[in-house]
Design a protein around this motif. Sequence first.
Motif, short mmCIF file in Angstrom:
data_model
loop_
_atom_site.label_atom_id
_atom_site.label_comp_id
_atom_site.label_asym_id
_atom_site.label_seq_id
_atom_site.Cartn_x
_atom_site.Cartn_y
_atom_site.Cartn_z
N GLY A 1 0.79 -1.22 0.00
CA GLY A 1 0.00 0.00 0.00
C GLY A 1 0.82 1.27 0.00
O GLY A 1 0.28 2.36 0.21
N TYR A 2 2.13 1.16 -0.24
CA TYR A 2 3.00 2.33 -0.25
C TYR A 2 3.48 2.59 -1.68
O TYR A 2 3.20 1.82 -2.59
CB TYR A 2 4.21 2.12 0.67
CG TYR A 2 3.84 1.91 2.12
CD1 TYR A 2 3.50 2.98 2.93
CD2 TYR A 2 3.81 0.62 2.68
CE1 TYR A 2 3.16 2.79 4.26
CE2 TYR A 2 3.47 0.42 4.00
CZ TYR A 2 3.14 1.51 4.79
OH TYR A 2 2.80 1.31 6.10
N SER A 3 4.22 3.67 -1.85
CA SER A 3 4.79 3.99 -3.15
C SER A 3 6.31 3.99 -3.05
O SER A 3 6.88 3.88 -1.97
CB SER A 3 4.30 5.37 -3.62
OG SER A 3 4.88 6.39 -2.83
N ARG A 4 6.95 4.17 -4.19
CA ARG A 4 8.41 4.22 -4.22
C ARG A 4 8.95 5.33 -3.32
O ARG A 4 10.03 5.22 -2.75
CB ARG A 4 8.86 4.42 -5.66
CG ARG A 4 10.37 4.59 -5.82
CD ARG A 4 10.77 4.67 -7.27
NE ARG A 4 12.21 4.82 -7.43
CZ ARG A 4 12.87 4.50 -8.52
NH1 ARG A 4 12.22 4.01 -9.56
NH2 ARG A 4 14.18 4.66 -8.58
N ASP A 5 8.18 6.42 -3.19
CA ASP A 5 8.62 7.55 -2.38
C ASP A 5 8.74 7.20 -0.90
O ASP A 5 9.42 7.91 -0.15
CB ASP A 5 7.65 8.73 -2.53
CG ASP A 5 7.68 9.32 -3.93
OD1 ASP A 5 8.70 9.14 -4.63
OD2 ASP A 5 6.69 9.96 -4.33
N GLU A 6 8.07 6.13 -0.48
CA GLU A 6 8.13 5.73 0.93
C GLU A 6 9.24 4.72 1.21
O GLU A 6 9.30 4.16 2.30
CB GLU A 6 6.79 5.15 1.39
CG GLU A 6 5.75 6.19 1.77
CD GLU A 6 5.05 6.81 0.58
OE1 GLU A 6 5.31 7.99 0.29
OE2 GLU A 6 4.26 6.12 -0.08
N TRP A 7 10.12 4.49 0.25
CA TRP A 7 11.27 3.61 0.47
C TRP A 7 12.13 4.18 1.60
O TRP A 7 12.36 5.38 1.68
CB TRP A 7 12.07 3.49 -0.81
CG TRP A 7 13.43 2.85 -0.68
CD1 TRP A 7 14.65 3.43 -0.89
CD2 TRP A 7 13.69 1.48 -0.34
NE1 TRP A 7 15.65 2.52 -0.70
CE2 TRP A 7 15.11 1.30 -0.35
CE3 TRP A 7 12.90 0.39 -0.01
CZ2 TRP A 7 15.72 0.10 -0.06
CZ3 TRP A 7 13.51 -0.82 0.28
CH2 TRP A 7 14.89 -0.96 0.25
N LEU A 8 12.58 3.32 2.48
CA LEU A 8 13.36 3.63 3.69
C LEU A 8 12.50 4.23 4.79
O LEU A 8 13.01 4.55 5.87
CB LEU A 8 14.54 4.57 3.41
CG LEU A 8 15.59 4.09 2.40
CD1 LEU A 8 16.68 5.14 2.25
CD2 LEU A 8 16.18 2.77 2.84
N LEU A 9 11.20 4.40 4.55
CA LEU A 9 10.29 4.94 5.56
C LEU A 9 9.22 3.94 5.98
O LEU A 9 8.83 3.89 7.15
CB LEU A 9 9.59 6.20 5.02
CG LEU A 9 10.49 7.40 4.68
CD1 LEU A 9 9.67 8.48 3.98
CD2 LEU A 9 11.14 7.96 5.93
N ALA A 10 8.74 3.15 5.02
CA ALA A 10 7.61 2.24 5.29
C ALA A 10 8.08 0.97 5.99
O ALA A 10 9.16 0.45 5.71
CB ALA A 10 6.90 1.89 3.98
N THR A 11 7.25 0.47 6.88
CA THR A 11 7.54 -0.77 7.60
C THR A 11 6.50 -1.83 7.26
O THR A 11 5.39 -1.52 6.82
CB THR A 11 7.54 -0.55 9.12
OG1 THR A 11 6.27 -0.03 9.53
CG2 THR A 11 8.63 0.44 9.51
N ASP A 12 6.88 -3.09 7.49
CA ASP A 12 5.96 -4.17 7.17
C ASP A 12 4.78 -4.21 8.11
O ASP A 12 3.69 -4.67 7.75
CB ASP A 12 6.70 -5.53 7.18
CG ASP A 12 7.27 -5.89 8.53
OD1 ASP A 12 7.40 -4.99 9.39
OD2 ASP A 12 7.60 -7.07 8.74
#
Length: 307
Positions: free
Chosen positions: A193-204
């Motif tokens: 449910g995230y985008s590429r922009d949330e790389w290094l920010l999003a958690t599982d």
Amino acid sequence: MKKLLSASALLASFSALPALAQDNLRIDGLEVIGTPVDGEMGFQPAVTRLAQDIHDLDYLILVIITLITVFVTGLLFWVIVRYNKKRNPEPASFTHHTPVEIAWTIGPILILVLIGAYSLPILFRQQEIPEADVTIKAIGNQWYWSYEYVDDGFGFDSYMIGAPATMTSEEEAAGAIANRLDDVMIAKLEAAGYSRDEWLLATDTAVVVPVGKTIVMQVTASDVIHAWTIPAFGVKQDGVPGRLAELWFNADKEGVYFGQCSELCGQAHAYMPITVKVVSEAAYQEWLGRAKEEYAGIPQPLTVASN
């Protein structure tokens, strides 16, 4: 407090199949609010009173230091022009000037009193922990966070999407490498449910809290010093092994917010993000029931849809 994790949930956090936890923690339709933006300056939007207080204090001090800088710079230029050797060949011989000495003593005192009168109530508001509607214990580990919902008897681990613990054998066979952004990781982010922009920010798995409620975070660590930080909430607290510290916040807007471990904690410090989802009370209660069943093995009552 003893963490009540079922065996299946524990395996899911380390195994190649964390899909159930991800589905339970994904709340569709939330706006991503608390995230860095390329090319932008300033703070993230404030969604708590604590964060707004910090923004206001920063603005007040910025005004004060700007006025002081302008005044001192202007005074320097005036002295250079008025008292240079050409215009003032005979230098004065006095050593004291009482009015000036009184002014440069009283002036800074008044400025410090103004800053203190404004900042101390803000500090007290941060440090005086109110009665909690939801209490969550955050435990920093190298390099992931563990969370315990203290009043509800369950907990889970939260890894950055793309961390070694979240990789599947199929992804590795496809050439994906942990902590590296590639097509496999982009697909993994989008599936969550995230985008590429949330790389290094999003958690599982994300911390989920209800909007408009007082959340108390108990922060500690299991190995080295970590720090739990969400800029949009205006909170940051070091997690020190053997100690239990607290912070609180009350978010007034639903959305997805990100933070990072903010104490250098080792080789993978950069891969230890924090994700918080602020949802409506109804969505929170729905998620809470699923989380209790999944993570603590507490069966939830079946609901029968009415005609």
